[in-house]
Write a protein that holds these residues in place. Structure first.
Motif, PDB file in Angstrom:
ATOM      1  N   CYS A 191     -11.153  61.585   9.840  1.00 13.07           N
ATOM      2  CA  CYS A 191     -12.410  60.841   9.690  1.00 13.07           C
ATOM      3  C   CYS A 191     -12.999  60.425  11.024  1.00 13.07           C
ATOM      4  O   CYS A 191     -14.144  59.957  11.077  1.00 13.07           O
ATOM      5  CB  CYS A 191     -12.207  59.606   8.815  1.00 13.07           C
ATOM      6  N   HIS A 202     -12.180  49.960   9.237  1.00 11.00           N
ATOM      7  CA  HIS A 202     -13.341  49.229   8.708  1.00 11.00           C
ATOM      8  C   HIS A 202     -14.108  50.113   7.721  1.00 11.00           C
ATOM      9  O   HIS A 202     -14.549  49.647   6.654  1.00 11.00           O
ATOM     10  CB  HIS A 202     -14.256  48.794   9.855  1.00 11.00           C
ATOM     11  N   GLY A 203     -14.265  51.398   8.062  1.00 11.50           N
ATOM     12  CA  GLY A 203     -14.955  52.309   7.165  1.00 11.50           C
ATOM     13  C   GLY A 203     -14.181  52.577   5.887  1.00 11.50           C
ATOM     14  O   GLY A 203     -14.764  52.664   4.803  1.00 11.50           O
ATOM     15  N   ALA A 228     -14.471  49.580   3.639  1.00 11.71           N
ATOM     16  CA  ALA A 228     -15.802  49.463   3.041  1.00 11.71           C
ATOM     17  C   ALA A 228     -16.144  50.628   2.121  1.00 11.71           C
ATOM     18  O   ALA A 228     -17.143  50.586   1.396  1.00 11.71           O
ATOM     19  CB  ALA A 228     -16.850  49.366   4.154  1.00 11.71           C
ATOM     20  N   GLY A 229     -15.316  51.681   2.157  1.00  4.39           N
ATOM     21  CA  GLY A 229     -15.573  52.850   1.328  1.00  4.39           C
ATOM     22  C   GLY A 229     -16.678  53.733   1.859  1.00  4.39           C
ATOM     23  O   GLY A 229     -17.265  54.533   1.113  1.00  4.39           O
ATOM     24  N   THR A 230     -16.972  53.620   3.151  1.00 11.22           N
ATOM     25  CA  THR A 230     -18.073  54.389   3.738  1.00 11.22           C
ATOM     26  C   THR A 230     -17.601  55.533   4.631  1.00 11.22           C
ATOM     27  O   THR A 230     -18.436  56.281   5.153  1.00 11.22           O
ATOM     28  CB  THR A 230     -18.973  53.466   4.586  1.00 11.22           C
ATOM     29  N   VAL A 231     -16.311  55.678   4.817  1.00  9.54           N
ATOM     30  CA  VAL A 231     -15.794  56.688   5.740  1.00  9.54           C
ATOM     31  C   VAL A 231     -15.961  58.083   5.148  1.00  9.54           C
ATOM     32  O   VAL A 231     -15.878  58.283   3.929  1.00  9.54           O
ATOM     33  CB  VAL A 231     -14.305  56.399   6.064  1.00  9.54           C
ATOM     34  N   ALA A 232     -16.226  59.045   6.013  1.00  9.00           N
ATOM     35  CA  ALA A 232     -16.361  60.442   5.584  1.00  9.00           C
ATOM     36  C   ALA A 232     -15.194  61.250   6.148  1.00  9.00           C
ATOM     37  O   ALA A 232     -14.893  61.162   7.345  1.00  9.00           O
ATOM     38  CB  ALA A 232     -17.682  61.016   6.080  1.00  9.00           C
TER      39      ALA A 232
END
Length: 305
Positions: free
Chosen positions: A146, A178-179, A182-186
């Motif tokens: 990621c 942190h990503g 927050a569930g925002t990591v790709a």
């Protein structure tokens, strides 16, 4: 976020420090105390020493026994972070935490999966080296990543480059967590067609040889370590070459040694390397200018040992 951290060498310490400064590190797993460096006494791993100084609970383990797994489960961690722990992790660990298990791997995946990515990058002449934050899966370093960060290899030794990459990895790990939280990591799956493997460095690979090219020998010196030093024999005496560079203005024949005004050059198959610092067998590390004072004669030779 509650974190279990698994790591052992100096490379892993920046990641532990960054995690402890940002999240709650509930438990550290590291390899047991061992004889390290030149001493005869047992010494804690760098990660254990740092964890103890911060008052973090530490478990020493060479493998994931049922007792270790139970202790890890008892922590109820949200995520497990790994950085050069030094042990294959079973599926029980990979599936233990709700947010999974991530690894700070010292390469720009999919290049250099495996045990010695930094040294292999130097030996291969890679212009850049770096770190990947990846998912830990059953296959060796095959998980999606990621985040990546890199730096120029330049003339850094393997130890210097490893330290730099360790700092880059710590920063990338915190940003990634942190990503993830927050569930925002790709996540990016690795391209299997680009995979290379960084097999463990063997001592024989690092032996300097006048029959090889100057650049190849210089890279061996740059990639060397205490575990696999760059060695040769000069005037019949063993020596570890600590730093060296290719040179154009000194051109001794292959196997010959040129000493001039405190400078020392070793002739290779297609040029020469200038020695910057050395550690003769049984002596301390010294600059080449000091070592040169002890090299006498017009027909000094060097050879592979």
């Amino acid at each position: 976020m509650r974190v279990i951290f698994m790591g052992t060498p100096e490379f892993a310490v920046p990641s532990l420090c960054a995690l402890a400064d940002t999240f709650e590190v509930a438990l550290v797993i590291t390899r047991p105390d061992a004889v390290r460096g030149r001493g005869k006494r047992l010494e804690p791993s760098p990660v254990k020493a740092e964890a103890v100084s911060r008052g973090i609970e530490v478990i020493e383990a060479n493998r994931m026994t049922p007792e270790v797994l139970d202790a890890m489960r008892a922590v109820s961690a949200d995520i497990i972070c790994v950085a050069a722990y030094g042990c294959i992790l079973p599926d029980a660990v990979l599936e233990m935490a709700p947010l999974g298990c991530v690894n700070v791997h010292a390469s720009l995946l999919p290049r250099w999966r495996g045990a010695a990515p930094v040294q292999r990058a130097i030996l291969a002449g890679d212009e850049r080296a770096g770190v990947s934050i990846m998912q830990v899966v059953s296959a060796l370093d095959a998980g999606a990543y990621c985040a990546q960060a890199s730096c120029e290899v330049g003339d850094m030794t393997s130890a210097e480059l490893m330290a730099k990459i360790g700092e880059l990895g710590a920063d990338a790990l915190i940003e990634s967590l942190h990503g993830i939280e927050a569930g925002t990591v790709a996540w990016t799956e690795q391209d299997e067609s680009l995979v290379t493997y960084a097999h463990k460095i063997e001592k024989a690979e690092m032996k300097l040889d006048p029959a090889d090219g100057a650049l190849e020998n210089a890279r061996r010196v740059q990639a060397s370590s205490d575990a696999a030093p760059a060695r040769c024999a000069v005037a019949g005496k063993g020596v570890r070459i600590m730093r060296a560079v290719t040179c154009e203005d000194m051109r001794p024949a292959a196997g010959a040694v040129e000493v001039s005004h405190g400078r020392v050059a070793l002739g290779c198959a297609d040029g020469a390397i200038e020695v910057i610092s050395v550690k003769p067998d049984g002596k301390r590390e010294m600059e080449a200018s000091a070592w040169a004072a002890g090299l006498r004669g017009d027909d000094i030779a060097w050879e592979r040992v």
